[in-house]
Design an enzyme around this catalytic site. Sequence first.
Site, short mmCIF file in Angstrom:
data_model
loop_
_atom_site.label_atom_id
_atom_site.label_comp_id
_atom_site.label_asym_id
_atom_site.label_seq_id
_atom_site.Cartn_x
_atom_site.Cartn_y
_atom_site.Cartn_z
N LYS A 170 1.00 -1.01 0.14
CA LYS A 170 0.02 0.00 -0.07
C LYS A 170 0.90 1.37 -0.26
O LYS A 170 1.98 1.01 0.57
CB LYS A 170 -0.43 0.11 1.10
N THR A 202 -8.35 9.52 7.32
CA THR A 202 -8.05 8.20 6.72
C THR A 202 -7.91 7.33 7.50
O THR A 202 -7.37 6.22 7.38
CB THR A 202 -6.78 8.62 6.88
N GLY A 204 -8.23 3.92 9.29
CA GLY A 204 -9.58 2.65 8.82
C GLY A 204 -8.76 2.34 7.78
O GLY A 204 -10.03 1.30 7.39
N THR A 205 -8.19 3.27 6.55
CA THR A 205 -8.18 2.80 5.28
C THR A 205 -7.68 1.23 5.30
O THR A 205 -8.20 0.52 4.23
CB THR A 205 -6.93 4.26 5.12
N GLY A 206 -6.61 1.11 5.87
CA GLY A 206 -5.69 -0.46 5.86
C GLY A 206 -6.52 -1.75 5.86
O GLY A 206 -6.75 -1.98 4.96
#
Length: 261
Positions: A170, A202, A204-206
């Site tokens: 990522k 952003t 919790g994007t992963g």
Amino acid sequence: MGARGRLLIVAGSDSGGGAGIQADIKTCTALGGYAMTAVTALTAQNTEGVHGVHPVPPGFIADQMRVVLRDIGADAVKTGMLHDAETIEAVAETLKREALGVPVVVDPVMVAKGGHALLRADAVEALRRCMLPLAALLTPNMPEAEALLDGRPPVWPSWAALGAGAVLLKDGHGTGILVCDRLLAAGGETVFEHERLATKHTHGTGCTLASAAATGLAQGFDLASAVRRAGDFVHAAMRSAPGLGRGHGPLNHMITVRRFA
């Protein structure tokens, strides 16, 4: 969804609802899957950071996984926060006994957005040894990749030597105009590009990206298609973030829900 789309999520709880198992459930549901859970830890957490962690005993994590898998079954598994070596070993052994042949997406959650460690330093080797060989897809950001590879270059042979089936590197920590996530596998490299959004929302994007990819695999998507839809979903959810909290705010996981909104 038909008979497919069952996703078992093994991860920690985020009391703020933006990351962890809450984000995973929202994502799976929004994309048409069926989410089941095994909670690995409770966190006192909001958009400003993690204020406390209460681990769940490894034996009870295994119990949660076992009863769900034996009754409902799963078409894919997604792992997130595993916290310590004992938890990692219990999860890996349960997957080998109860979910043989089920694709596993491993999100190697190490540090929260605010900097709080979510994986003990002495557990990194257990993660390499126990979880990477089970991973149909591993989804590290660049700091996580550096920690897992221990100085080796983040190229496919390095990951293959650790047993991962495929790796999505990522680019959220990058600085370019585009976010360029790279999917590495034995068949080569695929790059997925999205506009880099200037936003603090952003959180919790992963988690969201990994659970979205896992949902796609559970629904029968091929790996590249599952990753492509996952990236598109995260980008749309970031763009329409609700603007909650004083810190790194959550995404709009319900971007796909229209009829009753």
